[in-house]
Enzyme design. Structure first.
Site, PDB file in Angstrom:
ATOM      1  N   ASP A  29       6.808   7.464   0.558  1.00 30.08           N
ATOM      2  CA  ASP A  29       8.040   8.159   0.955  1.00 30.08           C
ATOM      3  C   ASP A  29       9.069   7.901  -0.148  1.00 30.08           C
ATOM      4  O   ASP A  29       9.036   8.559  -1.182  1.00 30.08           O
ATOM      5  CB  ASP A  29       8.463   7.645   2.335  1.00 30.08           C
ATOM      6  CG  ASP A  29       9.693   8.323   2.887  1.00 30.08           C
ATOM      7  OD1 ASP A  29       9.981   9.454   2.479  1.00 30.08           O
ATOM      8  OD2 ASP A  29      10.393   7.730   3.740  1.00 30.08           O
TER       9      ASP A  29
ATOM     10  N   GLY B 176       8.995   5.242  -1.895  1.00 32.90           N
ATOM     11  CA  GLY B 176       8.223   4.505  -2.894  1.00 32.90           C
ATOM     12  C   GLY B 176       8.575   3.027  -2.954  1.00 32.90           C
ATOM     13  O   GLY B 176       7.907   2.256  -3.646  1.00 32.90           O
TER      14      GLY B 176
ATOM     15  N   GLY C 171      -0.503   1.279   8.842  1.00 31.64           N
ATOM     16  CA  GLY C 171      -0.642   2.729   8.708  1.00 31.64           C
ATOM     17  C   GLY C 171      -1.884   3.221   7.999  1.00 31.64           C
ATOM     18  O   GLY C 171      -2.304   4.358   8.202  1.00 31.64           O
TER      19      GLY C 171
ATOM     20  N   ARG D  96      -0.557   6.837  16.309  1.00 28.84           N
ATOM     21  CA  ARG D  96      -1.463   6.577  15.184  1.00 28.84           C
ATOM     22  C   ARG D  96      -2.858   7.161  15.414  1.00 28.84           C
ATOM     23  O   ARG D  96      -3.594   7.416  14.479  1.00 28.84           O
ATOM     24  CB  ARG D  96      -1.625   5.065  14.958  1.00 28.84           C
ATOM     25  CG  ARG D  96      -0.357   4.346  14.544  1.00 28.84           C
ATOM     26  CD  ARG D  96      -0.711   2.939  14.075  1.00 28.84           C
ATOM     27  NE  ARG D  96       0.425   2.030  14.064  1.00 28.84           N
ATOM     28  CZ  ARG D  96       1.300   1.919  13.056  1.00 28.84           C
ATOM     29  NH1 ARG D  96       1.159   2.662  11.988  1.00 28.84           N
ATOM     30  NH2 ARG D  96       2.291   1.062  13.123  1.00 28.84           N
TER      31      ARG D  96
HETATM   32  P1  IMP Z   1       8.630   4.045   1.540  1.00 30.86           P
HETATM   33  O1  IMP Z   1       9.933   4.762   1.782  1.00 30.86           O
HETATM   34  O2  IMP Z   1       7.789   4.761   0.543  1.00 30.86           O
HETATM   35  O3  IMP Z   1       8.882   2.609   1.221  1.00 30.86           O
HETATM   36  O4  IMP Z   1       7.829   4.093   2.902  1.00 30.86           O
HETATM   37  C1  IMP Z   1       8.026   3.113   3.847  1.00 30.86           C
HETATM   38  C2  IMP Z   1       7.173   3.274   5.062  1.00 30.86           C
HETATM   39  O5  IMP Z   1       7.857   4.162   5.925  1.00 30.86           O
HETATM   40  C3  IMP Z   1       5.779   3.867   4.926  1.00 30.86           C
HETATM   41  O6  IMP Z   1       4.781   2.937   4.573  1.00 30.86           O
HETATM   42  C4  IMP Z   1       5.561   4.356   6.338  1.00 30.86           C
HETATM   43  O7  IMP Z   1       5.099   3.292   7.147  1.00 30.86           O
HETATM   44  C5  IMP Z   1       6.963   4.754   6.776  1.00 30.86           C
HETATM   45  N1  IMP Z   1       7.151   6.214   6.729  1.00 30.86           N
HETATM   46  C6  IMP Z   1       7.796   6.949   5.814  1.00 30.86           C
HETATM   47  N2  IMP Z   1       7.790   8.252   6.129  1.00 30.86           N
HETATM   48  C7  IMP Z   1       7.119   8.334   7.303  1.00 30.86           C
HETATM   49  C8  IMP Z   1       6.749   9.430   8.163  1.00 30.86           C
HETATM   50  O8  IMP Z   1       7.048  10.611   7.943  1.00 30.86           O
HETATM   51  N3  IMP Z   1       6.068   9.101   9.293  1.00 30.86           N
HETATM   52  C9  IMP Z   1       5.710   7.821   9.595  1.00 30.86           C
HETATM   53  N4  IMP Z   1       6.017   6.771   8.817  1.00 30.86           N
HETATM   54  C10 IMP Z   1       6.719   7.037   7.691  1.00 30.86           C
HETATM   55 MG    MG Z   2       4.682   2.561   9.218  1.00 31.40          MG
END
Ligand code: IMP
Ligand code: MG
Length: 179
Positions: free
Chosen positions: A97, A99, A38, A159
């Protein structure tokens, strides 16, 4: 798809972040560690907006078995990470998101014994934070919506869009029909 952040707004903010990193890391051994997949678009733009010497490295994080809004088991692949001993590392991801990914990345990067670790993300979904960590640098705080573009995907697509768009129900249905 509704545009949340335009190409022009992203460009201006990335330049600001580049200037901030330039000031903070001048004279320090900076390594920007991009998180696959990403971060690639953000990484490419941010390094060109940063004018202090730096190295670029890559690490991969993926959550398997998750749904659109709740990630599954986190898997980190550090096979591409170079020696980071004594380096000042900035972990660069597309979005913070819950974290949980960033917390896992910190643990993985600590094993390389860098001098310091900071985090930078383009987007921060502040309402969803589940961890005791906040990104050190961020581009934009965003609401709890599923977004794509500028590196962010839905089912590994979208992307390439040069802006950040909100996937609305109609877009999700259309994407499901086409995959
Ligand atoms: P985390 O919840 O912070 O661990 O995020 C996990 C992963 O979810 C991120 O690195 C993104 O790849 C994906 N992600 C979270 N929210 C979104 C979104 O709104 N669009 C696309 N990918 C997302
Ligand atoms: Mg992703």
């Amino acid at each position: 798809m509704r545009t949340l952040i335009s190409e022009v707004e992203i460009d201006a903010r990335v330049k600001e972040l580049g200037a901030i990193l330039t000031a903070k890391y001048a004279g320090r051994p900076l390594t920007i560690l991009g998180v696959l997949t990403g971060s690639i678009v953000f990484l490419a733009d941010l390094i060109r907006a940063t004018s202090t010497p730096l190295r670029v490295a890559l690490i991969q994080a993926a959550s398997y078995g998750g749904t659109r809004t709740s990630p599954g088991e986190l898997s980190i692949n550090n096979a591409l990470v170079p020696d980071l001993k004594g380096r000042d590392v900035v972990i660069l991801d597309d979005i913070f998101d819950t974290g949980n990914t960033m917390v896992g990345l910190y643990e993985a990067v600590r094993e390389f014994e860098p001098n310091s670790i900071k985090s930078a993300v383009l987007l921060w979904k502040t309402a969803r934070t589940e961890v005791d960590l906040e990104p050190d640098y961020f581009g934009f705080k965003i609401p709890d919506e599923f977004v794509v573009g500028y590196g962010l995907d839905y089912n590994d697509e979208f992307r390439h869009l040069p802006f950040i768009g909100i996937m609305e129900d109609e877009d999700l249905q259309q994407a499901a029909r086409q995959s």
